[in-house]
Design a protein around this motif. Structure first.
Motif, short mmCIF file in Angstrom:
data_model
loop_
_atom_site.label_atom_id
_atom_site.label_comp_id
_atom_site.label_asym_id
_atom_site.label_seq_id
_atom_site.Cartn_x
_atom_site.Cartn_y
_atom_site.Cartn_z
N GLN A 4 0.83 -1.21 0.00
CA GLN A 4 0.00 0.00 0.00
C GLN A 4 0.86 1.26 0.00
OE1 GLN A 4 -2.79 -0.19 3.25
NE2 GLN A 4 -4.11 -1.67 2.21
N GLU A 7 2.34 1.73 -3.47
CA GLU A 7 1.31 2.24 -4.38
C GLU A 7 1.08 3.73 -4.15
OE1 GLU A 7 -0.34 1.05 -6.82
OE2 GLU A 7 -0.31 -1.14 -6.72
N ARG A 8 0.94 4.10 -2.88
CA ARG A 8 0.63 5.48 -2.53
C ARG A 8 1.78 6.43 -2.88
NH1 ARG A 8 -0.81 4.40 2.30
NH2 ARG A 8 0.70 5.46 3.60
#
Length: 248
Positions: A4, A7-8
């Motif tokens: 995550q 991705e961020r």
């Protein structure tokens, strides 16, 4: 598969580097000789604010997953090859100044830099080099810590246990030990970032507003071009792989 945090931050970085290129292109199109000191300082402030945003977001994400920044998926292999503790090496900024000072382009603001400024930059160079060495020593200490007595004993124990309950206990001990090491990595990453920011801040305090603008334009363009060269190399490598004849 990306985490995550990966991705961020990948999404953030793509926007950030695109905005950085826009700032540089706008700067290159501007007739800097016609700008007054306050207008030049406003340009410098735009760049410094942009970099502050980068480190604010980076530190927030690194607190969740610091390892993502030691092998960043948002960078090309070429960019990764030149990383120094998750970013650019502070000494590089001084090399940019040295190159600009040797420039023979008409109107180059660094060409006739005063001896006083040259002396201040050399003093800053020495100070930053000492801080780089301090970070490198701490990074070396963390790397060696992976083989300290506690970690070696945990590795040996993990290879011997078979009982489910014992395995769970050992995994818990390993998790605690790794958490300590990751906290250390986060601290050394922040220390490296602080040296990066100190080198930029110190440089901008020495240079005149026009020299600051020229330095930032060259410094940022180098980062942008390195990314472009890395992407081109990745694309060429992928094309060669696709074109390679398959064996029957």
């Amino acid at each position: 598969m990306k985490t995550q945090v990966e991705e961020r931050f990948s999404e953030f970085y793509l926007k950030w580097i695109f905005q950085l290129e826009e700032h540089v292109q706008q700067l290159l199109r501007m007739p800097k000789a016609n700008l007054n000191e306050s207008e030049l300082q406003a340009l410098v402030s735009r760049f410094t604010t942009h970099y502050k945003e980068y480190y604010t977001v980076k530190w927030g994400c690194a607190h969740e997953d610091v390892l993502a920044f030691f092998c960043p998926v948002w960078l090309s292999p070429l960019e990764n090859a030149y990383l120094w503790v998750t970013g650019w090496k502070p000494s590089m900024a001084f090399q940019v100044i040295d190159t600009l000072r040797k420039s023979v382009v008409a109107g180059a603001s660094m060409f006739d830099m005063s001896e006083t400024k040259v002396k201040k930059i050399e003093e800053l160079r020495l100070k930053i080099r000492l801080e780089e060495e301090k970070v490198e020593r701490e990074m070396e200490r963390l790397q060696v810590a992976m083989a300290d007595r506690k970690m070696v004993e945990l590795a040996r124990l993990a290879s011997r246990v078979k009982s489910g309950d014992v395995v769970g206990q050992v995994d818990g001990l390993v998790e605690v030990a790794l958490k300590g090491l990751l906290c250390g990595l986060e601290k050394v990453m922040k220390a490296a970032d602080c040296v990066r920011l100190k080198s930029l801040k110190g440089m901008l305090e020495v240079l005149s507003p026009l020299q600051c603008v020229d330095f930032l334009a060259a410094f940022c363009m180098l980062e942008i071009r390195r990314r472009q060269w890395g992407k081109i190399r990745e694309s060429q490598k992928e094309n060669r792989r696709v074109e390679q004849p398959k064996l029957l």
